[in-house]
Design an enzyme around this catalytic site. Structure first.
Site, PDB file in Angstrom:
ATOM      1  N   ARG A  29      -2.727  -5.744  -7.786  1.00 42.93           N
ATOM      2  CA  ARG A  29      -1.975  -6.346  -8.900  1.00 42.93           C
ATOM      3  C   ARG A  29      -1.580  -7.783  -8.586  1.00 42.93           C
ATOM      4  NH1 ARG A  29       2.217  -1.476  -8.461  1.00 42.93           N
ATOM      5  NH2 ARG A  29       0.280  -0.543  -7.717  1.00 42.93           N
ATOM      6  N   LYS A  57      -2.800   1.468   5.773  1.00 40.50           N
ATOM      7  CA  LYS A  57      -3.261   2.772   5.286  1.00 40.50           C
ATOM      8  C   LYS A  57      -3.555   3.694   6.473  1.00 40.50           C
ATOM      9  CE  LYS A  57      -5.603   1.217   1.048  1.00 40.50           C
ATOM     10  NZ  LYS A  57      -4.833   2.015   0.088  1.00 40.50           N
TER      11      LYS A  57
HETATM   12  N1  BES Z   1      -7.232  -0.003  -3.531  1.00 39.84           N
HETATM   13  C1  BES Z   1      -6.089   0.807  -3.569  1.00 39.84           C
HETATM   14  C2  BES Z   1      -6.195   1.918  -4.598  1.00 39.84           C
HETATM   15  C3  BES Z   1      -7.049   3.097  -4.236  1.00 39.84           C
HETATM   16  C4  BES Z   1      -6.629   3.995  -3.284  1.00 39.84           C
HETATM   17  C5  BES Z   1      -8.227   3.323  -4.887  1.00 39.84           C
HETATM   18  C6  BES Z   1      -7.401   5.102  -2.985  1.00 39.84           C
HETATM   19  C7  BES Z   1      -9.001   4.424  -4.615  1.00 39.84           C
HETATM   20  C8  BES Z   1      -8.595   5.306  -3.649  1.00 39.84           C
HETATM   21  C9  BES Z   1      -4.851  -0.010  -3.922  1.00 39.84           C
HETATM   22  O1  BES Z   1      -4.845  -1.308  -3.459  1.00 39.84           O
HETATM   23  C10 BES Z   1      -3.682   0.678  -3.310  1.00 39.84           C
HETATM   24  O2  BES Z   1      -3.611   0.732  -2.109  1.00 39.84           O
HETATM   25  N2  BES Z   1      -2.799   1.185  -4.147  1.00 39.84           N
HETATM   26  C11 BES Z   1      -1.654   1.896  -3.684  1.00 39.84           C
HETATM   27  C12 BES Z   1      -0.483   1.461  -4.494  1.00 39.84           C
HETATM   28  C13 BES Z   1       0.839   1.936  -3.964  1.00 39.84           C
HETATM   29  C14 BES Z   1       1.155   1.254  -2.654  1.00 39.84           C
HETATM   30  C15 BES Z   1       1.889   1.646  -4.973  1.00 39.84           C
HETATM   31  C16 BES Z   1      -1.931   3.392  -3.879  1.00 39.84           C
HETATM   32  O3  BES Z   1      -2.552   3.760  -4.868  1.00 39.84           O
HETATM   33  O4  BES Z   1      -1.568   4.150  -2.992  1.00 39.84           O
HETATM   34 MN    MN Z   2      -4.051  -1.434  -1.467  1.00 37.10          MN
END
Ligand code: BES
Ligand code: MN
Ligand code: ZN
Length: 486
Positions: free
Chosen positions: A344, A270
């Protein structure tokens, strides 16, 4: 905080012995319904333009003549609903909590009878107003002196208000536990820490807790969960916590929590900005612990099992890589196209594990997608379920708890995004509709279950200057379990 329901004597609200009297004025007609001397005091303040019948307005009077409590606070509510009451009490509590008052009496003018849901709203507002995180902040402001609240009601209302206070207090204890877990930084709140919290609950509330480590999960075949965990030195924990309030043979409700104690994204790293907030990525797990606490505290006649899949998602020489194919507990294979779609992966094995509990219904709770935040913002959680009855139950529970959700679609068309040339499915689809494809992914592991999914990415915590966990959706989940318990 201590709560009770209190029916005042002949001298009415003004005669109640408390350190502060908080009078919520619900709607314009309410002002006219007040008794003396409160009616006169309110009228005077309105005439003097020191109070107005407007949202968020409060007025504090000290030593008001004819009022036994040394502090009198008026707070305006738009109407007599629990929602408006909660907002008004929050405003009134903000005016009281930093002062010398230890015991507050609350009364509502205007509207029909006070019911359990009003008392629940009052308790929630006071708990929210007085919660203070201090675990890693010794310099945090001293805890509020406010330690006791009496909800003023008539004899006829007393029973319902007492029930509401009891339920509200249990939910508040669950919300506080969830906030305490989620607010702790990832170097304190590890998977092992969550397991310890579950063990503590087992002791204090009579739950049965079983904790599986890496080896146990490997033996079972949880290849998706362990793929996420493999990049971190912190040992993963799969927690099974059982509350038995009904006959052993009664099918349990199962709550499945995403317990990523830190989500860096893994190899699909990230960006740095706000990455600290990914300590809250165990908010689903925290809500499972909080709900178990609330339900056990009430002693509901229901069987409830909490499943928590907890690990860190970090980059290292051992991390799962984009393109890796992993075999889930269900036997289905998954191509990990993005290691940041890890929630997931841990949940799918937990859902398959849930099958062996032969549950009446399963709800998973996860800070799953940024896309859900874009879709719904920070007010409503995303609810996904193909089961109309279960969806309706959860939506109603959310309204009752003032912890609302909104139903999202699960059309078959969204599933096509998960096609992979190298595995039974990919773990991500395109950016568009990302909250829905995430839910469609989970659905593939819930075919044998009565299942719903709550995406709490937008509701589990607040960012900015009030950064912190909300304890949501403990309210929604507890109301749902209690409604099921009958
Ligand atoms: N924990 C995150 C989701 C999230 C991101 C919650 C920002 C709250 C704020 C999750 O594990 C994630 O990184 N999801 C990705 C999925 C994508 C790679 C398909 C997302 O939402 O960007
Ligand atoms: Mn994630
Ligand atoms: Zn995550």
């Amino acid at each position: 905080m201590d709560f009770n329901a209190l029916t005042p004597g002949k001298s009415g609200w003004a005669g109640v012995a408390a350190d502060a009297l908080l009078v919520v004025v619900a709607g314009e007609a309410a002002a006219a319904q007040l008794e003396a001397p409160l009616a006169g005091l309110l009228h005077e303040a309105l005439e003097a333009h020191d109070f107005a019948l407007e949202n968020g307005r409060t007025l504090t009077l000290h030593g008001a003549p004819g009022v036994k409590a040394p502090r009198l606070v008026f707070a305006w509510a738009a109407d007599a609903s629990p929602r408006a009451l909660r907002k008004a009490v929050a405003g009134g509590a903000a005016a009281i909590k930093g002062g010398g008052a230890e015991h507050v009496a609350l009364a509502r003018a205007g509207g029909g009878a006070l019911g359990a849901e009003h008392a629940e709203a009052i308790v929630a507002a006071l708990d929210e107003a007085t919660y203070q995180y201090r675990a890693t902040k010794p310099s945090a402001p001293a805890p509020s002196r406010l330690a006791r609240a009496s909800v003023l009601c008539t004899k006829a209302e007393h029973r319902a208000v007492t029930e509401g206070v009891t339920r509200g207090r249990a939910i508040a204890a669950g919300v506080d536990l969830a906030r305490e877990c989620a607010n702790r930084p990832a170097n304190v709140c590890t998977p092992g820490y969550l397991a310890e919290q579950a063990a503590k609950l087992a002791k204090s509330h009579g739950l049965k807790v079983e904790v599986l480590g890496r080896k146990d999960c490997d033996k079972l075949g949880m290849g998706a969960f362990l793929a996420v965990a493999q990049g971190s030195d912190e040992p993963p924990r799969f927690i099974v916590a059982r509350y038995q309030g009904a006959a052993k043979t009664a099918a349990p409700l199962v709550l499945v929590g995403k317990g990523i104690t830190f989500d860096s994204g893994g190899i699909s790293l990230k960006p740095a900005a706000e990455m600290d907030e990914m300590k809250f990525d165990m908010g689903g797990a925290a809500s499972v612990l909080g709900t178990l606490r609330a339900v056990a505290e009430i002693g509901a006649k229901v069987n409830l099992v909490g499943l928590i899949a907890s690990c860190e998602n970090l980059p290292s020489g051992r991390s799962v890589k984009p393109g890796d194919v992993v075999t889930s507990l269900s036997g289905q294979t998954v191509e990990v196209l993005n290691t940041d779609a890890e929630g997931r992966l841990v949940l799918c094995d937990a859902l398959t594990y849930a099958e062996r509990l032969e549950p009446a219904a399963v709800v998973d709770i996860a800070t799953l997608t940024g896309a859900c935040v874009i879709a719904l913002g920070h007010h409503r959680s995303g609810l996904f379920s193909a089961d109309d009855d279960l969806a309706a139950e959860l939506l109603a529970a959310g309204e009752r708890a003032l912890d609302p959700a909104w139903r999202m679609p699960l059309d078959a068309e969204y599933d096509e995004a998960l096609k992979s040339n190298f595995a039974d499915m990919a773990n991500v689809g395109p950016r568009a509709g990302g909250a829905i494809t995430a839910a469609k992914f989970l659905e593939r592991f819930a075919k044998k279950l009565r299942w719903a999914h709550l995406d709490i990415a937008g509701t589990a915590w607040r960012s900015g200057k009030d950064k912190g966990a909300t304890g949501r959706p403990v309210g929604l989940l507890t109301q749902w379990v209690l409604a099921r318990a009958g």
